[in-house]
Design a protein around this motif. Sequence first.
Motif, short mmCIF file in Angstrom:
data_model
loop_
_atom_site.label_atom_id
_atom_site.label_comp_id
_atom_site.label_asym_id
_atom_site.label_seq_id
_atom_site.Cartn_x
_atom_site.Cartn_y
_atom_site.Cartn_z
N PHE A 47 -5.89 -2.64 -2.61
CA PHE A 47 -7.34 -2.61 -2.40
C PHE A 47 -7.75 -3.73 -1.45
O PHE A 47 -7.29 -4.85 -1.57
CB PHE A 47 -8.07 -2.80 -3.73
N VAL A 48 -8.64 -3.39 -0.52
CA VAL A 48 -9.32 -4.36 0.31
C VAL A 48 -10.80 -4.01 0.28
O VAL A 48 -11.17 -2.84 0.46
CB VAL A 48 -8.80 -4.35 1.77
N ALA A 49 -11.65 -5.02 0.03
CA ALA A 49 -13.10 -4.78 -0.01
C ALA A 49 -13.56 -4.15 1.30
O ALA A 49 -13.09 -4.53 2.39
CB ALA A 49 -13.82 -6.10 -0.28
N ALA A 50 -14.46 -3.19 1.21
CA ALA A 50 -14.89 -2.42 2.38
C ALA A 50 -15.34 -3.30 3.54
O ALA A 50 -15.01 -3.03 4.70
CB ALA A 50 -16.01 -1.46 1.97
N ALA A 81 -1.53 6.61 -1.54
CA ALA A 81 -2.85 6.55 -0.91
C ALA A 81 -3.62 7.80 -1.30
O ALA A 81 -3.06 8.89 -1.30
CB ALA A 81 -2.70 6.47 0.61
N PRO A 82 -4.91 7.65 -1.63
CA PRO A 82 -5.72 8.84 -1.91
C PRO A 82 -5.65 9.83 -0.74
O PRO A 82 -5.64 9.42 0.43
CB PRO A 82 -7.13 8.28 -2.09
N ARG A 86 -8.89 6.60 4.25
CA ARG A 86 -8.53 5.87 5.47
C ARG A 86 -7.11 5.33 5.34
O ARG A 86 -6.35 5.34 6.30
CB ARG A 86 -9.55 4.75 5.67
N LEU A 87 -6.74 4.86 4.14
CA LEU A 87 -5.40 4.33 3.92
C LEU A 87 -4.35 5.39 4.20
O LEU A 87 -3.31 5.10 4.78
CB LEU A 87 -5.26 3.80 2.49
N ARG A 93 0.53 5.22 10.61
CA ARG A 93 0.60 4.37 11.80
C ARG A 93 1.29 3.04 11.51
O ARG A 93 1.46 2.23 12.41
CB ARG A 93 -0.81 4.10 12.33
N SER A 94 1.68 2.82 10.26
CA SER A 94 2.29 1.55 9.85
C SER A 94 3.78 1.68 9.60
O SER A 94 4.39 0.84 8.95
CB SER A 94 1.60 1.04 8.58
#
Length: 108
Positions: A47-50, A81-82, A86-87, A93-94
């Motif tokens: 998780f990263v805050a929006a 990832a859901p 976006r993830l 790409r990662s």
Amino acid sequence: AYRSLEAAGVFAIIGAFSGVMMRGFISVIVTDLPKYTEPMAATESYFVAAAYRHYGFGARLLAEAEGYAKEKGAAGLLVSAPADSRLNVIMGRSGYAPSNTVYMKALT
């Protein structure tokens, strides 16, 4: 349960901070899976805050998780990832390839 896994050296929570404020985290578990001949690592949470998703926090967290997994002898890192997130797009790409599709059904 998490503390016992952490004490056993197979679980870590890694935080991303801006000063003293946590902006994101990733949790990683390393374990033997019957399907693989070597230990594998998997994220349990990522998780990263929006408001902080365009500052590299997610990439740094993923790099730290990969480092932890390698340090523990894992052959790979599984990241869920859901489906429409976006993830899900970023992971391709990662350097990550789709592995499985996971389905969930509430049982309560």
